[in-house]
Write a protein that holds these residues in place. Structure first.
Motif, PDB file in Angstrom:
ATOM      1  N   VAL A  98      62.780  71.903  42.305  1.00  0.00           N
ATOM      2  CA  VAL A  98      63.159  72.785  44.148  1.00  0.00           C
ATOM      3  C   VAL A  98      64.547  72.816  43.780  1.00  0.00           C
ATOM      4  O   VAL A  98      65.026  74.113  44.799  1.00  0.00           O
ATOM      5  CB  VAL A  98      62.083  71.406  45.637  1.00  0.00           C
ATOM      6  CG1 VAL A  98      63.342  72.471  46.015  1.00  0.00           C
ATOM      7  CG2 VAL A  98      61.067  71.817  45.417  1.00  0.00           C
ATOM      8  N   HIS A  99      65.189  71.822  43.477  1.00  0.00           N
ATOM      9  CA  HIS A  99      67.140  71.904  43.979  1.00  0.00           C
ATOM     10  C   HIS A  99      67.503  73.348  43.416  1.00  0.00           C
ATOM     11  O   HIS A  99      68.460  73.323  42.727  1.00  0.00           O
ATOM     12  CB  HIS A  99      67.773  71.022  43.652  1.00  0.00           C
ATOM     13  CG  HIS A  99      67.713  70.070  42.428  1.00  0.00           C
ATOM     14  ND1 HIS A  99      66.487  69.841  41.567  1.00  0.00           N
ATOM     15  CD2 HIS A  99      68.267  70.447  41.062  1.00  0.00           C
ATOM     16  CE1 HIS A  99      66.669  69.218  40.715  1.00  0.00           C
ATOM     17  NE2 HIS A  99      68.018  69.679  39.872  1.00  0.00           N
ATOM     18  N   HIS A 149      53.850  70.841  45.636  1.00  0.00           N
ATOM     19  CA  HIS A 149      53.220  71.459  47.132  1.00  0.00           C
ATOM     20  C   HIS A 149      52.402  72.067  47.229  1.00  0.00           C
ATOM     21  O   HIS A 149      52.061  72.946  48.180  1.00  0.00           O
ATOM     22  CB  HIS A 149      54.574  72.102  47.478  1.00  0.00           C
ATOM     23  CG  HIS A 149      56.215  71.499  48.011  1.00  0.00           C
ATOM     24  ND1 HIS A 149      56.255  70.745  48.923  1.00  0.00           N
ATOM     25  CD2 HIS A 149      56.858  70.346  47.056  1.00  0.00           C
ATOM     26  CE1 HIS A 149      57.062  70.680  49.074  1.00  0.00           C
ATOM     27  NE2 HIS A 149      57.440  69.809  47.545  1.00  0.00           N
ATOM     28  N   THR A 198      67.975  80.115  46.777  1.00  0.00           N
ATOM     29  CA  THR A 198      67.220  80.408  48.443  1.00  0.00           C
ATOM     30  C   THR A 198      66.234  81.023  49.044  1.00  0.00           C
ATOM     31  O   THR A 198      65.091  80.767  49.127  1.00  0.00           O
ATOM     32  CB  THR A 198      68.224  80.305  49.776  1.00  0.00           C
ATOM     33  OG1 THR A 198      69.437  79.611  48.919  1.00  0.00           O
ATOM     34  CG2 THR A 198      67.897  80.165  51.007  1.00  0.00           C
ATOM     35  N   LEU A 208      65.309  76.357  42.319  1.00  0.00           N
ATOM     36  CA  LEU A 208      65.074  77.122  43.174  1.00  0.00           C
ATOM     37  C   LEU A 208      66.828  78.254  43.573  1.00  0.00           C
ATOM     38  O   LEU A 208      67.016  77.337  44.718  1.00  0.00           O
ATOM     39  CB  LEU A 208      64.039  76.951  43.347  1.00  0.00           C
ATOM     40  CG  LEU A 208      62.889  76.729  42.989  1.00  0.00           C
ATOM     41  CD1 LEU A 208      61.589  76.187  44.017  1.00  0.00           C
ATOM     42  CD2 LEU A 208      62.522  77.124  41.801  1.00  0.00           C
ATOM     43  N   ASP A 243      61.027  67.252  44.929  1.00  0.00           N
ATOM     44  CA  ASP A 243      61.506  67.923  43.912  1.00  0.00           C
ATOM     45  C   ASP A 243      60.785  68.549  43.209  1.00  0.00           C
ATOM     46  O   ASP A 243      61.063  69.410  42.728  1.00  0.00           O
ATOM     47  CB  ASP A 243      62.655  67.358  43.886  1.00  0.00           C
ATOM     48  CG  ASP A 243      64.114  68.232  43.471  1.00  0.00           C
ATOM     49  OD1 ASP A 243      63.768  69.491  43.972  1.00  0.00           O
ATOM     50  OD2 ASP A 243      63.782  67.784  42.140  1.00  0.00           O
ATOM     51  N   THR A 270      58.061  70.953  42.561  1.00  0.00           N
ATOM     52  CA  THR A 270      57.745  72.374  43.313  1.00  0.00           C
ATOM     53  C   THR A 270      56.149  72.006  43.423  1.00  0.00           C
ATOM     54  O   THR A 270      55.891  72.139  44.041  1.00  0.00           O
ATOM     55  CB  THR A 270      58.589  73.816  42.719  1.00  0.00           C
ATOM     56  OG1 THR A 270      59.768  74.225  42.795  1.00  0.00           O
ATOM     57  CG2 THR A 270      58.072  74.923  43.727  1.00  0.00           C
ATOM     58  N   GLU A 316      63.943  82.064  47.115  1.00  0.00           N
ATOM     59  CA  GLU A 316      62.114  82.107  45.768  1.00  0.00           C
ATOM     60  C   GLU A 316      62.218  80.786  47.187  1.00  0.00           C
ATOM     61  O   GLU A 316      60.710  80.451  46.728  1.00  0.00           O
ATOM     62  CB  GLU A 316      63.518  81.002  44.382  1.00  0.00           C
ATOM     63  CG  GLU A 316      63.382  82.558  43.430  1.00  0.00           C
ATOM     64  CD  GLU A 316      63.841  81.445  42.324  1.00  0.00           C
ATOM     65  OE1 GLU A 316      64.038  82.103  41.291  1.00  0.00           O
ATOM     66  OE2 GLU A 316      64.346  80.702  42.038  1.00  0.00           O
ATOM     67  N   ARG A 317      62.679  80.163  47.390  1.00  0.00           N
ATOM     68  CA  ARG A 317      62.012  79.239  47.758  1.00  0.00           C
ATOM     69  C   ARG A 317      61.491  79.043  49.460  1.00  0.00           C
ATOM     70  O   ARG A 317      60.814  79.110  49.567  1.00  0.00           O
ATOM     71  CB  ARG A 317      63.366  78.173  48.667  1.00  0.00           C
ATOM     72  CG  ARG A 317      63.829  76.489  47.378  1.00  0.00           C
ATOM     73  CD  ARG A 317      64.438  75.758  47.748  1.00  0.00           C
ATOM     74  NE  ARG A 317      65.937  76.197  49.095  1.00  0.00           N
ATOM     75  CZ  ARG A 317      67.300  76.429  48.307  1.00  0.00           C
ATOM     76  NH1 ARG A 317      67.588  76.458  47.117  1.00  0.00           N
ATOM     77  NH2 ARG A 317      67.818  76.237  48.836  1.00  0.00           N
ATOM     78  N   GLU A 364      64.447  77.619  57.466  1.00  0.00           N
ATOM     79  CA  GLU A 364      64.955  76.548  56.277  1.00  0.00           C
ATOM     80  C   GLU A 364      63.670  75.700  55.636  1.00  0.00           C
ATOM     81  O   GLU A 364      63.598  74.841  56.779  1.00  0.00           O
ATOM     82  CB  GLU A 364      65.971  75.909  56.102  1.00  0.00           C
ATOM     83  CG  GLU A 364      67.680  76.918  56.576  1.00  0.00           C
ATOM     84  CD  GLU A 364      68.656  76.251  57.159  1.00  0.00           C
ATOM     85  OE1 GLU A 364      68.989  74.772  56.820  1.00  0.00           O
ATOM     86  OE2 GLU A 364      69.660  76.646  57.198  1.00  0.00           O
ATOM     87  N   ALA A 371      57.469  79.305  49.871  1.00  0.00           N
ATOM     88  CA  ALA A 371      57.531  78.861  51.525  1.00  0.00           C
ATOM     89  C   ALA A 371      56.431  79.552  52.353  1.00  0.00           C
ATOM     90  O   ALA A 371      55.744  79.075  52.438  1.00  0.00           O
ATOM     91  CB  ALA A 371      58.421  78.031  51.867  1.00  0.00           C
ATOM     92  N   TRP A 403      61.066  70.621  52.153  1.00  0.00           N
ATOM     93  CA  TRP A 403      60.683  70.383  50.787  1.00  0.00           C
ATOM     94  C   TRP A 403      60.042  68.626  50.364  1.00  0.00           C
ATOM     95  O   TRP A 403      61.349  68.281  50.613  1.00  0.00           O
ATOM     96  CB  TRP A 403      61.615  71.359  49.461  1.00  0.00           C
ATOM     97  CG  TRP A 403      61.140  72.310  49.476  1.00  0.00           C
ATOM     98  CD1 TRP A 403      61.969  73.740  50.962  1.00  0.00           C
ATOM     99  CD2 TRP A 403      59.898  73.437  49.052  1.00  0.00           C
ATOM    100  NE1 TRP A 403      61.351  75.151  49.972  1.00  0.00           N
ATOM    101  CE2 TRP A 403      60.336  75.106  49.815  1.00  0.00           C
ATOM    102  CE3 TRP A 403      59.187  73.647  48.789  1.00  0.00           C
ATOM    103  CZ2 TRP A 403      59.713  76.014  49.122  1.00  0.00           C
ATOM    104  CZ3 TRP A 403      57.720  74.400  47.836  1.00  0.00           C
ATOM    105  CH2 TRP A 403      58.424  75.305  48.090  1.00  0.00           C
TER     106      TRP A 403
END
Length: 197
Positions: A114-115, A89, A119, A117, A84, A86, A121-122, A78, A126, A81
């Motif tokens: 980020v919120h 980063h 799971t 996106l 927030d 994106t 996609e995150r 997990e 990453a 981030w």
């Protein structure tokens, strides 16, 4: 030689002694709570440990912490981030955008918070964030656990390309077919002992 651990011990157990050369992959399985993630974090120097870890013959103590973590890159199951935004980063936006199609991602995702996106996609973003430093060692904790089969194949293709280019890979996975596709040696971690399978 890329990565070598000697008498590595900590909360995951040990001692752990193993070596990975350029282009080598190692898959670690084991029950929940066995310490697989902790072992990766010890190698990344994120968790307390005894013993040594060396990269290309140079021990961890010779590197600054940020430099070690750029070279021996850990991707958590997990990922964290810290903004927030994106795009914040990805300081090298152009390189990130260039990698996104390889993982079936649209560059427009960088404009999303980020919120918003998914799971998956995150997780793929990453991985891109991790790869942008071109680390010679990748420590990946269930990198495809949240992905559908198509996205999993794309991630594996990128990892295989990194292995062919000389990176070393340690992956925690419960998918032995995935380990085989990556050409990984299989180890099982249980009760503090890492056993070749």
């Amino acid at each position: 030689m890329r990565l070598r651990t000697q008498a590595l011990k900590g909360a995951a157990g040990g001692p752990f002694d193993f070596a990975l050369g350029a282009g080598d992959a190692m898959a670690i399985t084991g029950p929940s709570g066995a310490g697989k993630s902790v072992l990766l974090r010890m190698i990344a120097d994120l968790d307390p440990h005894e013993g040594t870890v060396a990269l290309d013959g140079v021990e961890r103590a010779a590197f600054t912490a940020p430099d070690w973590r750029r070279r021996v890159a850990y991707l958590a199951a997990e990922p964290g981030w810290w903004h927030d935004d994106t795009a914040a980063h990805f300081p090298d936006r152009a390189r990130a955008v260039a990698l996104m199609p390889d993982l079936a991602l649209d560059a427009a995702l960088l404009a999303q918070p980020v919120h918003r996106l998914s799971t998956g996609e995150r997780m793929r973003l990453a991985l891109i964030r991790t790869l942008l430093n071109d680390p010679p060692v990748l420590l990946l904790d269930e990198p495809t656990g949240a992905l559908d089969p198509q996205a999993t194949r794309l991630v594996e293709a990128i990892l295989s390309a990194r292995l062919r280019a000389g990176a070393a890979l340690v992956i925690v996975t419960h998918d032995m077919d995935q380990a085989a596709r990556l050409g990984a040696r299989h180890y099982h971690l249980q009760a503090g002992t890492l056993t070749p399978q």
